[in-house]
Scaffold this motif. Sequence first.
Motif, PDB file in Angstrom:
ATOM      1  N   ALA A 118      -6.497  16.394  -7.167  1.00  0.00           N
ATOM      2  CA  ALA A 118      -6.933  15.810  -5.901  1.00  0.00           C
ATOM      3  C   ALA A 118      -7.970  14.731  -6.178  1.00  0.00           C
ATOM      4  O   ALA A 118      -9.021  15.009  -6.762  1.00  0.00           O
ATOM      5  CB  ALA A 118      -7.522  16.891  -4.995  1.00  0.00           C
ATOM      6  N   GLY A 119      -7.665  13.481  -5.791  1.00  0.00           N
ATOM      7  CA  GLY A 119      -8.597  12.390  -5.992  1.00  0.00           C
ATOM      8  C   GLY A 119      -9.596  12.307  -4.854  1.00  0.00           C
ATOM      9  O   GLY A 119      -9.381  12.849  -3.770  1.00  0.00           O
ATOM     10  N   ASP A 120     -10.723  11.612  -5.129  1.00  0.00           N
ATOM     11  CA  ASP A 120     -11.704  11.467  -4.058  1.00  0.00           C
ATOM     12  C   ASP A 120     -11.216  10.434  -3.047  1.00  0.00           C
ATOM     13  O   ASP A 120     -10.243   9.719  -3.266  1.00  0.00           O
ATOM     14  CB  ASP A 120     -13.080  11.104  -4.638  1.00  0.00           C
ATOM     15  CG  ASP A 120     -13.049   9.807  -5.439  1.00  0.00           C
ATOM     16  OD1 ASP A 120     -12.293   8.890  -5.062  1.00  0.00           O
ATOM     17  OD2 ASP A 120     -13.785   9.708  -6.428  1.00  0.00           O
ATOM     18  N   LEU A 126      -8.410   3.154  -2.251  1.00  0.00           N
ATOM     19  CA  LEU A 126      -8.095   2.016  -3.129  1.00  0.00           C
ATOM     20  C   LEU A 126      -6.622   2.005  -3.502  1.00  0.00           C
ATOM     21  O   LEU A 126      -6.012   0.934  -3.634  1.00  0.00           O
ATOM     22  CB  LEU A 126      -8.954   2.073  -4.391  1.00  0.00           C
ATOM     23  CG  LEU A 126     -10.429   1.703  -4.221  1.00  0.00           C
ATOM     24  CD1 LEU A 126     -11.172   1.886  -5.533  1.00  0.00           C
ATOM     25  CD2 LEU A 126     -10.562   0.264  -3.745  1.00  0.00           C
ATOM     26  N   ASN A 127      -6.036   3.177  -3.677  1.00  0.00           N
ATOM     27  CA  ASN A 127      -4.602   3.251  -3.983  1.00  0.00           C
ATOM     28  C   ASN A 127      -3.783   2.680  -2.827  1.00  0.00           C
ATOM     29  O   ASN A 127      -2.816   1.944  -3.036  1.00  0.00           O
ATOM     30  CB  ASN A 127      -4.217   4.692  -4.255  1.00  0.00           C
ATOM     31  CG  ASN A 127      -2.830   4.821  -4.849  1.00  0.00           C
ATOM     32  OD1 ASN A 127      -2.368   3.930  -5.558  1.00  0.00           O
ATOM     33  ND2 ASN A 127      -2.156   5.905  -4.562  1.00  0.00           N
ATOM     34  N   ILE A 128      -4.191   3.010  -1.601  1.00  0.00           N
ATOM     35  CA  ILE A 128      -3.490   2.489  -0.421  1.00  0.00           C
ATOM     36  C   ILE A 128      -3.681   0.982  -0.295  1.00  0.00           C
ATOM     37  O   ILE A 128      -2.721   0.221  -0.075  1.00  0.00           O
ATOM     38  CB  ILE A 128      -3.984   3.199   0.844  1.00  0.00           C
ATOM     39  CG1 ILE A 128      -3.624   4.692   0.791  1.00  0.00           C
ATOM     40  CG2 ILE A 128      -3.388   2.565   2.099  1.00  0.00           C
ATOM     41  CD1 ILE A 128      -4.252   5.513   1.896  1.00  0.00           C
ATOM     42  N   LEU A 279      -8.594   1.742 -11.236  1.00  0.00           N
ATOM     43  CA  LEU A 279      -9.077   3.008 -10.662  1.00  0.00           C
ATOM     44  C   LEU A 279      -7.954   3.696  -9.884  1.00  0.00           C
ATOM     45  O   LEU A 279      -7.790   4.917  -9.957  1.00  0.00           O
ATOM     46  CB  LEU A 279     -10.268   2.729  -9.746  1.00  0.00           C
ATOM     47  CG  LEU A 279     -11.231   3.890  -9.483  1.00  0.00           C
ATOM     48  CD1 LEU A 279     -11.841   4.372 -10.788  1.00  0.00           C
ATOM     49  CD2 LEU A 279     -12.316   3.445  -8.528  1.00  0.00           C
ATOM     50  N   ALA A 280      -7.169   2.912  -9.133  1.00  0.00           N
ATOM     51  CA  ALA A 280      -6.083   3.500  -8.356  1.00  0.00           C
ATOM     52  C   ALA A 280      -4.977   4.045  -9.254  1.00  0.00           C
ATOM     53  O   ALA A 280      -4.384   5.094  -8.962  1.00  0.00           O
ATOM     54  CB  ALA A 280      -5.514   2.452  -7.400  1.00  0.00           C
ATOM     55  N   ARG A 323       3.849   0.730 -15.389  1.00  0.00           N
ATOM     56  CA  ARG A 323       3.925  -0.737 -15.348  1.00  0.00           C
ATOM     57  C   ARG A 323       2.706  -1.328 -14.647  1.00  0.00           C
ATOM     58  O   ARG A 323       2.223  -2.405 -15.029  1.00  0.00           O
ATOM     59  CB  ARG A 323       5.186  -1.186 -14.610  1.00  0.00           C
ATOM     60  CG  ARG A 323       6.404  -1.419 -15.483  1.00  0.00           C
ATOM     61  CD  ARG A 323       6.884  -0.191 -16.181  1.00  0.00           C
ATOM     62  NE  ARG A 323       8.086  -0.411 -16.974  1.00  0.00           N
ATOM     63  CZ  ARG A 323       8.608   0.481 -17.788  1.00  0.00           C
ATOM     64  NH1 ARG A 323       8.042   1.675 -17.898  1.00  0.00           N
ATOM     65  NH2 ARG A 323       9.699   0.205 -18.492  1.00  0.00           N
ATOM     66  N   ARG A 324       2.246  -0.639 -13.640  1.00  0.00           N
ATOM     67  CA  ARG A 324       1.081  -1.124 -12.898  1.00  0.00           C
ATOM     68  C   ARG A 324      -0.145  -1.172 -13.784  1.00  0.00           C
ATOM     69  O   ARG A 324      -0.885  -2.168 -13.787  1.00  0.00           O
ATOM     70  CB  ARG A 324       0.847  -0.214 -11.698  1.00  0.00           C
ATOM     71  CG  ARG A 324      -0.302  -0.611 -10.807  1.00  0.00           C
ATOM     72  CD  ARG A 324      -0.462   0.397  -9.679  1.00  0.00           C
ATOM     73  NE  ARG A 324      -1.448  -0.024  -8.702  1.00  0.00           N
ATOM     74  CZ  ARG A 324      -1.796   0.703  -7.654  1.00  0.00           C
ATOM     75  NH1 ARG A 324      -1.216   1.888  -7.449  1.00  0.00           N
ATOM     76  NH2 ARG A 324      -2.707   0.269  -6.806  1.00  0.00           N
TER      77      ARG A 324
END
Length: 392
Positions: A118-120, A126-128, A279-280, A323-324
């Motif tokens: 579970a990420g903060d 940031l992923n979104i 980070l994401a 890849r990202r």
Amino acid sequence: MGGIGAGKTHHHCVAIDESGRRLLSRHVANYEPELLELLTDVMALGEEVTWGIDLADGGAALAIGILLNHDQPVHYISGRAIHRASESFRGEGKADAKDAAVIADQIRIRRDLHPLRAGDETVTDLNILTGRRMDLVADRTCTVNRLRGQLTGIFPGLERELDLTNTGHLTLLTGYRTPAALRRIGTERLETWLRNRKVRRADQLAETAVQAADRQHTSLPGEQLTAQMVHTLAKEVMALNQRVAELDKLIEVRFRDHHTFEVITSLPGLGVILGAEFLAATGGDMSAFGTPDRLAGFGGVAPVPRDSGKISGNLRRPQRYSRRLQRVFYTSALFSIRRCEESRRFYNRKRAEGKRHTQAVLALARRRVNVLWALLRDGRTHEPLPPAALAA
């Protein structure tokens, strides 16, 4: 062991014991009550359960969230790994129940699968945001390519002179798109028109556009309709530029809330956007990788051996990696060559050893993974070496 073949509306779960004997097989709707019931039934089969799933987001997000909230260990296994492992099972058909059984069996025998954690909230946001930015940039690239194709069809000379990602050049296309229109307005009036719209270097752009118009006096078929489409596409690119800029501001604000912001952005070449994508892509938890070597392998900048028999020492690019994350490592290494003397010296040394440009950049990216890992481990910012140390 519980294996979940995830889907959009339904999942299939298979539970097995340590010997591989099937204990449960169930088709479950992707709703919280049904998933909680499944969790209760599987946990009743044994004291400790390890879960595997073939999706890490999307339709599997609810199931993963429920499992993590109940402190259940969850591992991700890729579709490719499932497909290859299924070849050792009887039958050629593909079914949800078979995929779930393969996942459960892989969880039973493998110890190298990536755990899901579970990420903060900051990393999730940031992923979104970075994912949305990638979509907008891809849309902008497609629109620019369409614009380039349309403009080339009626005015190739102007297309060669313009940067169709530049707002000033796009502003020109919203007003004047054909050779005849540019000749009519002339250089001075066009310069005034551009200055009124706050276009930088309006004099140079006006002169370049009118000179291109003077070289073409032929009106091509469909010119007027194509010119209208060029106007529409130019407006779309400008709108996308604005949306990307607004999103960049949101990403920076959210990224600054994370405790690693100063550390990550201190590394030359790794600015706000690339740092946020790093980070994401990694979740912000380096302990999930264990070592910098594993992080480099996950990011696709570490070569893998390809030895056989008496042939040894062969290395090749990996095929399974993010890849990202590789794009983040590679692009930041390119930027660092221009801005950091240490990186430039390392790159030049690799080129002198006979490596191609791409190989030298990848070698630099791999070296920078070790540096970034150490900075995050120690919680300190990057400090460039003094000139005396570089000369030595």
